[in-house]
Design a protein around this motif. Structure first.
Motif, PDB file in Angstrom:
ATOM      1  N   CYS A 599     -10.696  36.404  26.690  1.00 37.02           N
ATOM      2  CA  CYS A 599     -11.718  35.929  25.750  1.00 37.02           C
ATOM      3  C   CYS A 599     -11.398  34.500  25.343  1.00 37.02           C
ATOM      4  O   CYS A 599     -10.255  34.191  24.977  1.00 37.02           O
ATOM      5  CB  CYS A 599     -11.759  36.825  24.515  1.00 37.02           C
ATOM      6  N   TYR A 612     -16.483  36.037  27.365  1.00 40.55           N
ATOM      7  CA  TYR A 612     -15.604  36.884  28.163  1.00 40.55           C
ATOM      8  C   TYR A 612     -15.833  36.600  29.642  1.00 40.55           C
ATOM      9  O   TYR A 612     -16.956  36.293  30.058  1.00 40.55           O
ATOM     10  CB  TYR A 612     -15.861  38.361  27.853  1.00 40.55           C
ATOM     11  N   SER A 664     -13.436  32.900  31.402  1.00 44.93           N
ATOM     12  CA  SER A 664     -13.914  32.670  30.034  1.00 44.93           C
ATOM     13  C   SER A 664     -13.669  31.236  29.573  1.00 44.93           C
ATOM     14  O   SER A 664     -14.474  30.667  28.822  1.00 44.93           O
ATOM     15  CB  SER A 664     -13.233  33.653  29.074  1.00 44.93           C
TER      16      SER A 664
END
Length: 731
Positions: A599, A612, A664
């Motif tokens: 993330c 993500y 991400s």
């Protein structure tokens, strides 16, 4: 009422009270002590008449004193009258009542002045003032007075000892408590129930739970106070299992816990982190009707949060009919400690709207949440809030704010705040040394370490942890070795954390054999952080054999830690051992372990946006994915080649490149480029270690778009500018 007052001259008083029923006297007390002053002559005369009628009966004085326990003005008038009449010297009970009332009103100096002026002081008078000091928390004064009483040959009794012991307990004076225990045994009060309860409480609060338990087990009669003291003693000594066991025994013997007992046992369960037991305690609270008790509810919120279930903590919090500052702080800390930093900041906004004023504990929690989240804009807003609301800046809060700015990427402001501190402590130096280290400025961290000592501050074990970590990030192996051996000369014994830092430093630099030998020389058993550092180094240098050796130790210590399986699969994947990668993944599936989702977050317009890897669940992400693909295509023309080794799947090269495009970090960077003006710095926070391919892409983008890009991963900061990273590709 005329018939009940009779003229009788006595010590200058015109009237006395005789034959007055108790109910009538109580009315008189109220009139004398509570009637408002009036300017009317008749009212003043009436009040004086009541007063003069009342003051000449010693028994009536005692009743007056009982009714004026909360009225300082009335108490001083009664004291003055007793002094004028001479009754204060000849009647210890009256003087004790005056001392008691002064103590209850917090006027201990007045109580002591009266005590010192008395010619006749029996045990009752001494006990009263000792009690006043003990109840007010003036433990040293209470113990000094007790010693003076002992030296004056005034006999102590079962009322003296409990308050002397209470003073010892409050001040954690174990030696004095033991001396008083000896005097108790010599005077024959060792079997008194109140004295025994005081001994249990004293030993427990002074940390000697064995002695407390020894007294407790010999008690003939135990009450709820004794049980609670023993349960609290175990809890405060971090013997949570014993505390919980004692609580269960108490219930089996038929005692019903009160709110103090329940708060204590909830704290013990929180230490254990035992969710099942936490639910049992909650059920006990409901059964005994304490679910509306504020202190109990606060303890339940804290207990559930420390047991890792913030959902249940929030349910208790939401159902509370009344919340104080402790309630809000407990819930805020619960969110922050369990990694729910965004929820913590949202709850802080709700707290401000609720009318409950935040204090230094509150802002310390949310500052730490900002540091964890990497939200600089929110951090600055909280800093302004602290200043605007006049919240006191102690050293702990100042250090936390310096740490917050550093972890949010603003090292310049962190350094400026540190340099302008009027008072620094060792923690202040530790924070700034750590700050320089996490940003990759190892030489500056070392320079600060020497400056710290020049300024007269002694380094502690935290200092050396920060210093060794800084040397590891910067590749300062020789300086790191020097600092490690310097520890013993400064009186700091190396702990497992220091060995983990050394293994990490040596391993990153390629000194794998030296790292392994250092582990073998450890005086204590290496933990998972030590073996994890070695395994991480094996991934960097693709040492499969040593990596398997480290992984086997890790799997033995932490068989359910998903991160270590992922790290070992990285080592296998880098060596093309796809069969072994598959075996590890099968083990993870069997154990129900999942790889932590990557993330990345970026702050824009006061909000934190999270992305993500390869997440297409949101339909609004289409333009963002196209932007990410465009970026990769643009830098290909500048010589970028995808690092396919970062893809830990046995798939075709084209599929690997497709997977790499939507990491991400790249999505967050694409968002920043889309929504900020040209030339604006961009900062991205990632929860995992940045992969090699994203590191390469960030360098290309910083050069092509002329942007300063800051990336904070799980280990350190990377500052990209003009195609170069501050880590010099060493991380």
């Amino acid at each position: 009422m005329r018939g009940i007052f009779h003229p009788r001259p006595l010590n200058g008083c015109a009237w006395t009270v005789s034959g007055v029923p108790t109910s009538t006297r109580c009315v008189l007390h109220s009139l004398v002590c509570r009637a408002p002053e009036s300017s009317a002559p008749a009212s003043k005369s009436h009040r004086r008449w009541f007063w003069e009628a009342a003051i000449c009966d010693p028994h009536h004085y005692d009743l007056l004193l009982q009714s004026c326990s909360s009225d300082l003005d009335a108490l001083k008038r009664i004291h003055s009258s007793l002094t004028t009449s001479g009754l204060i010297r000849g009647r210890p009970r009256l003087s004790s009542r005056v001392i008691f009332n002064y103590s209850g009103l917090g006027m201990l100096d007045d109580a002591r002045s009266l005590f010192d002026a008395l010619d006749c002081r029996d045990s009752f008078v001494w006990n009263t003032l000792i009690r006043g000091y003990a109840n007010a928390g003036s433990s040293q004064e209470a113990l000094q007075l007790y010693a003076l009483m002992h030296n004056s040959a005034v006999p102590s009794d079962n009322f003296t000892f409990p308050f002397a012991l209470k003073a010892c307990a409050t001040a954690s004076q174990l030696l004095e408590g033991k001396l008083i225990h000896g005097q108790i045994l010599r005077t024959g009060f060792g079997s008194d129930a109140y004295v025994e309860a005081g001994l249990v409480d004293m030993y427990a609060k002074c940390g000697d739970v064995r002695a407390a338990r020894k007294v407790f087990d010999k008690m003939f009669r135990r009450d709820l106070v004794s049980w609670t003291a023993m349960i609290t003693g175990y809890e405060q000594s971090e013997c949570a299992d014993d505390s919980l066991e004692m609580f269960l025994k108490m219930q089996k013997e038929g005692f019903v816990p009160d709110c103090v007992t329940l708060v204590t046992v909830a704290s013990a369960v929180a230490q254990l982190g035992a969710l099942k037991e936490a639910k049992s305690i909650h059920a006990c609270v409901i059964r005994n009707g304490f679910e509306e008790d504020l202190s109990v509810d606060n303890s339940l919120v804290s207990m559930y949060a420390r047991c890792g279930d913030v959902g249940l903590a929030r349910r208790v919090f939401d159902r509370m009919s009344d919340r104080d500052r402790i309630s809000w702080n407990s819930m805020l800390s619960g969110y922050s400690q369990n990694g729910h930093t965004r929820d913590s900041l949202l709850l802080f906004d709700q707290m401000k709207l609720s009318g409950v004023k935040p204090n230094s504990v509150t802002v310390l929690t949310v500052v730490s949440a900002c540091a964890c989240l990497g939200s600089l804009q929110v951090g600055k807003a909280i800093h302004r809030f602290i200043i605007d609301n006049g919240i006191e800046f102690d050293n702990t809060l100042r250090n936390a704010i310096v740490d917050m700015y550093a972890k949010c990427g603003d090292l310049d402001t962190a350094v400026q705040l540190f340099e302008t501190m009027h008072e620094r402590n060792t923690s202040s130096w530790n924070v700034i040394i750590c700050s320089y280290g996490m940003h990759g400025y190892g030489k500056d961290a070392v320079a600060l370490f020497y400056r710290m000592q020049d300024d007269g501050f002694e380094p502690n074990h935290v200092t050396f942890t920060c210093l060794l970590s800084a040397c590891s990030h910067a590749g300062l192996v020789d300086k790191g070795r020097e600092c490690f051996y310097l520890m013993r000369r400064t009186g700091v014994v190396p702990t497992v954390k220091h060995y983990a830092c050394m293994v990490d430093m040596l391993g990153r630099a390629g000194f794998l054999d030296e790292a392994r030998n250092l582990i073998a020389e450890m005086p204590s058993q290496p933990n998972d952080s030590v073996w994890g550092a070695l395994l991480g180094a094996c991934r960097i240098h693709r040492n499969l054999g040593l990596g398997e050796y480290a992984a086997n130790n890790l799997f033995h210590l932490e068989p359910d830690h998903a991160g270590y399986y992922v790290l070992m699969s990285n080592v296998y994947a880098a060596s093309g051992k796809w069969k072994e990668v598959g075996k590890l993944r099968e083990i993870m599936r069997f154990k129900g372990l999942k790889k932590p989702a990557a993330c990345s977050m970026i702050e824009f317009d006061g909000e934190v946006h999270a992305f993500y890897s390869s997440d297409r669940s949101c339909p609004d992400l289409g333009p963002l994915y196209r932007q990410a693909e465009t970026l990769v295509m643009e830098i290909r023309g500048l010589g970028y080649l995808p690092d396919r080794s970062c893809v830990l799947h046995d798939v075709e090269d084209e599929d690997k490149e497709h997977i790499l495009s939507f990491h991400s970090e790249k999505l967050a960077l694409a968002f920043g480029l889309m929504h900020t003006s040209p030339g604006t710095p961009i900062q991205v926070t990632n929860n995992l270690r940045v992969c090699c391919d994203c590191h390469i892409v960030f360098k290309f983008i910083s050069n092509m778009y002329r942007r300063k890009i800051t990336l904070r991963d799980s280990n350190r900061f990377h500052h990209f500018e003009k195609g170069v990273c501050s880590c010099r590709d060493y991380w």
